[in-house]
Design a protein around this motif. Structure first.
Motif, PDB file in Angstrom:
ATOM      1  N   UNK A 139       0.764  -1.188  -0.002  1.00 19.49           N
ATOM      2  CA  UNK A 139      -0.051  -0.087  -0.173  1.00 19.49           C
ATOM      3  C   UNK A 139       0.633   1.340  -0.112  1.00 19.49           C
ATOM      4  N   UNK A 140       1.895   1.246   0.642  1.00 14.51           N
ATOM      5  CA  UNK A 140       2.705   2.351   0.794  1.00 14.51           C
ATOM      6  C   UNK A 140       3.277   2.830  -0.714  1.00 14.51           C
ATOM      7  N   UNK A 141       3.452   1.946  -1.748  1.00 16.11           N
ATOM      8  CA  UNK A 141       3.806   2.254  -2.968  1.00 16.11           C
ATOM      9  C   UNK A 141       2.626   2.896  -3.914  1.00 16.11           C
ATOM     10  N   UNK A 142       1.476   3.056  -3.323  1.00 16.98           N
ATOM     11  CA  UNK A 142       0.398   3.819  -3.969  1.00 16.98           C
ATOM     12  C   UNK A 142       0.271   5.142  -3.246  1.00 16.98           C
ATOM     13  N   UNK A 143       0.876   6.481  -3.862  1.00 21.26           N
ATOM     14  CA  UNK A 143       0.521   7.396  -3.155  1.00 21.26           C
ATOM     15  C   UNK A 143      -0.991   8.087  -3.280  1.00 21.26           C
ATOM     16  N   UNK A 144      -1.585   8.256  -2.510  1.00 13.74           N
ATOM     17  CA  UNK A 144      -3.104   8.564  -2.593  1.00 13.74           C
ATOM     18  C   UNK A 144      -3.229   9.766  -3.519  1.00 13.74           C
ATOM     19  N   UNK A 145      -2.230  10.942  -3.685  1.00 15.58           N
ATOM     20  CA  UNK A 145      -2.427  11.896  -4.320  1.00 15.58           C
ATOM     21  C   UNK A 145      -2.450  11.379  -5.815  1.00 15.58           C
ATOM     22  N   UNK A 146      -1.491  10.511  -6.069  1.00 13.31           N
ATOM     23  CA  UNK A 146      -1.447  10.112  -7.480  1.00 13.31           C
ATOM     24  C   UNK A 146      -2.620   9.074  -7.936  1.00 13.31           C
ATOM     25  N   UNK A 147      -3.151   8.445  -7.121  1.00 11.90           N
ATOM     26  CA  UNK A 147      -4.417   7.955  -7.770  1.00 11.90           C
ATOM     27  C   UNK A 147      -5.607   8.822  -7.485  1.00 11.90           C
ATOM     28  N   UNK A 148      -5.621   9.821  -6.907  1.00 10.96           N
ATOM     29  CA  UNK A 148      -6.798  10.900  -6.870  1.00 10.96           C
ATOM     30  C   UNK A 148      -6.575  11.708  -8.040  1.00 10.96           C
ATOM     31  N   UNK A 149      -5.329  12.028  -8.720  1.00 11.87           N
ATOM     32  CA  UNK A 149      -4.874  12.872  -9.793  1.00 11.87           C
ATOM     33  C   UNK A 149      -5.418  12.224 -11.144  1.00 11.87           C
ATOM     34  N   UNK A 150      -5.587  10.954 -11.068  1.00 10.30           N
ATOM     35  CA  UNK A 150      -5.947  10.314 -12.527  1.00 10.30           C
ATOM     36  C   UNK A 150      -7.573  10.330 -12.747  1.00 10.30           C
ATOM     37  N   UNK A 151      -7.821  10.542 -13.928  1.00  6.88           N
ATOM     38  CA  UNK A 151      -9.188  10.486 -14.171  1.00  6.88           C
ATOM     39  C   UNK A 151      -9.590   8.915 -14.354  1.00  6.88           C
ATOM     40  N   UNK A 152      -9.013   7.994 -14.607  1.00 13.92           N
ATOM     41  CA  UNK A 152      -9.164   6.450 -14.642  1.00 13.92           C
ATOM     42  C   UNK A 152      -7.835   5.851 -13.919  1.00 13.92           C
ATOM     43  N   UNK A 153      -8.361   5.114 -12.983  1.00 13.06           N
ATOM     44  CA  UNK A 153      -7.101   4.079 -12.171  1.00 13.06           C
ATOM     45  C   UNK A 153      -7.561   2.786 -12.640  1.00 13.06           C
ATOM     46  N   UNK A 154      -6.527   2.093 -13.293  1.00  7.63           N
ATOM     47  CA  UNK A 154      -6.684   0.962 -14.199  1.00  7.63           C
ATOM     48  C   UNK A 154      -5.793  -0.155 -13.407  1.00  7.63           C
ATOM     49  N   UNK A 155      -6.513  -1.190 -13.057  1.00  8.51           N
ATOM     50  CA  UNK A 155      -5.873  -2.304 -12.262  1.00  8.51           C
ATOM     51  C   UNK A 155      -5.741  -3.578 -13.105  1.00  8.51           C
ATOM     52  N   UNK A 156      -4.676  -4.336 -13.182  1.00  6.39           N
ATOM     53  CA  UNK A 156      -4.764  -5.654 -13.919  1.00  6.39           C
ATOM     54  C   UNK A 156      -5.039  -6.664 -12.881  1.00  6.39           C
ATOM     55  N   UNK A 157      -5.941  -7.648 -12.950  1.00  3.41           N
ATOM     56  CA  UNK A 157      -6.577  -8.524 -12.350  1.00  3.41           C
ATOM     57  C   UNK A 157      -5.397  -9.732 -11.671  1.00  3.41           C
ATOM     58  N   UNK A 158      -4.250  -9.731 -12.405  1.00  9.29           N
ATOM     59  CA  UNK A 158      -3.221 -10.575 -11.941  1.00  9.29           C
ATOM     60  C   UNK A 158      -2.515  -9.983 -10.417  1.00  9.29           C
ATOM     61  N   UNK A 159      -2.842  -8.754 -10.106  1.00  8.19           N
ATOM     62  CA  UNK A 159      -2.367  -8.101  -8.883  1.00  8.19           C
ATOM     63  C   UNK A 159      -2.917  -8.684  -7.717  1.00  8.19           C
ATOM     64  N   UNK A 160      -4.207  -9.452  -7.950  1.00 14.50           N
ATOM     65  CA  UNK A 160      -5.027  -9.691  -6.989  1.00 14.50           C
ATOM     66  C   UNK A 160      -4.332 -11.162  -6.405  1.00 14.50           C
ATOM     67  N   UNK A 161      -3.229 -11.705  -6.683  1.00 11.08           N
ATOM     68  CA  UNK A 161      -2.495 -12.878  -6.139  1.00 11.08           C
ATOM     69  C   UNK A 161      -1.881 -12.641  -4.948  1.00 11.08           C
ATOM     70  N   UNK A 162      -1.563 -11.265  -4.794  1.00 16.67           N
ATOM     71  CA  UNK A 162      -0.672 -10.851  -3.490  1.00 16.67           C
ATOM     72  C   UNK A 162      -1.473 -10.062  -2.561  1.00 16.67           C
TER      73      UNK A 162
END
Length: 331
Positions: A139-162
């Motif tokens: 979680x610390x690798x995801x800066x909240x301000x960066x996620x809030x600054x994007x019109x669309x946050x796009x996530x790949x399902x493969x990440x769900x393994x961790x």
């Protein structure tokens, strides 16, 4: 105002692409057309068995970020690499096309991830992936301000393994929705759906997702349906916009209001389907960021996918913006 059009979260992987045949897949007991996770020992063994290879930066969401950037979108990527040779190659390749990449590299631990992509003569790809440093995304690798600054946050399902990556995704979703922005998920792989079907359906139903990308096989798996038509009926009940790819048959844009079929762009010869879904998502999201309607978004996605399947590797080799202009899709 958002400073990014798209922030993509995914596994930071370097692809090792090699052409092979059906016999090699059988001998190695590899299920054609799927992605399997392997350990470091298996990765070393496969590397020794494969023939001449092409080494390029990859990773599903990273490919999407690159493709969208080539289409003029402002994109960023969040994913974990090790501070090693492949990790530095990965970072360089993103930044070279204008993708913002600020995730701190790991100073120790597993090496940068690599995926062995075996391409058969029909262009189908079979992937065996050593996740390595990817599993360190937290979680610390995801800066909240960066996620809030994007019109669309796009996530790949493969990440769900961790498990830690799941928390990173939830952090990004909360930040994006808190800023009034959208979240998109790609289902990635039918086996990924098998592992997390209930969780993915919960994400759809609790409002975590605004856009869902899937191919026909993944969607059928998600709804445990007997046919694509049955799966589409389930998707139409969701609040999210659905985007379903069907290879040479094109794509479907699905909402409660209806389903629109958009034909694929024709290609003379399919060389390697690696990255086709990633580049389709790139074009669709780049179009969405420009305010295109669903059909135009799907056409732009189809154009990007058509380019990437004409050569080895999951990153475009032609000028995507020039192709878009030629088709009247540059905005």
């Amino acid at each position: 105002m958002p400073t990014l059009d798209i922030l993509a979260l995914g596994n930071a992987i370097v692809d090792i692409l090699s052409q092979t045949d059906e016999g090699f897949l059988r001998d190695q007991r590899l299920a054609k057309g799927t992605m399997a996770l392997i350990d470091e020992a298996r990765a070393e063994a496969l590397y020794g068995l494969t023939g001449p290879a092409t080494v390029v930066s990859g990773g599903s969401a990273a490919n999407t970020a690159v493709g969208a950037a080539m289409l003029g979108a402002r994109t960023g990527f969040v994913g974990k690499v090790r501070d090693d040779e492949l990790g530095r190659l990965f970072a360089h390749d993103l930044k070279a096309v204008g993708v913002a990449f600020d995730t701190p590299a790991a100073a120790e631990g597993p090496a940068t991830a690599r995926s062995f992509v075996l391409v058969t003569p029909d262009g189908e790809r079979t992937m065996n992936t050593y996740l390595g440093a990817c599993t360190g995304l937290c979680p610390s690798d995801v800066a909240e301000d960066a996620a809030a600054s994007a019109s669309i946050v796009y996530v790949e399902g493969y990440l769900w393994d961790a498990p830690a990556a799941k928390e990173a995704i939830r952090r990004a979703v909360a930040a994006a929705h808190g800023a009034g922005n959208k979240v998109a998920l790609t289902l990635s792989d039918p086996f990924c759906v098998d592992r997390y079907r209930d969780e993915f359906r919960t994400l759809l139903r609790d409002g975590s997702l605004d856009i869902l990308f899937a191919n026909a096989h993944e969607l059928i798996s998600l709804y445990q349906a007997a046919s694509l038509e049955e799966a589409l009926a389930g998707l139409r009940e969701e609040r999210a916009l659905g985007v379903v790819t069907r290879s040479a048959e094109g794509a479907l844009v699905v909402s409660r209001e209806g389903t629109e079929a958009v034909p694929a762009f024709p290609v003379e010869r399919v060389v390697d389907t690696t990255g086709a879904g990633d580049l389709f998502a790139a074009g669709f999201l780049a179009g969405l960021a420009r305010g295109f309607d669903g059909r135009s978004c799907a056409r732009l996605g189809g154009l990007a996918a058509a380019e990437v399947i004409t050569h080895i590797g999951a990153r475009p080799q032609q000028d995507l913006m020039a192709l878009a202009r030629r088709e009247g899709l540059a905005g």
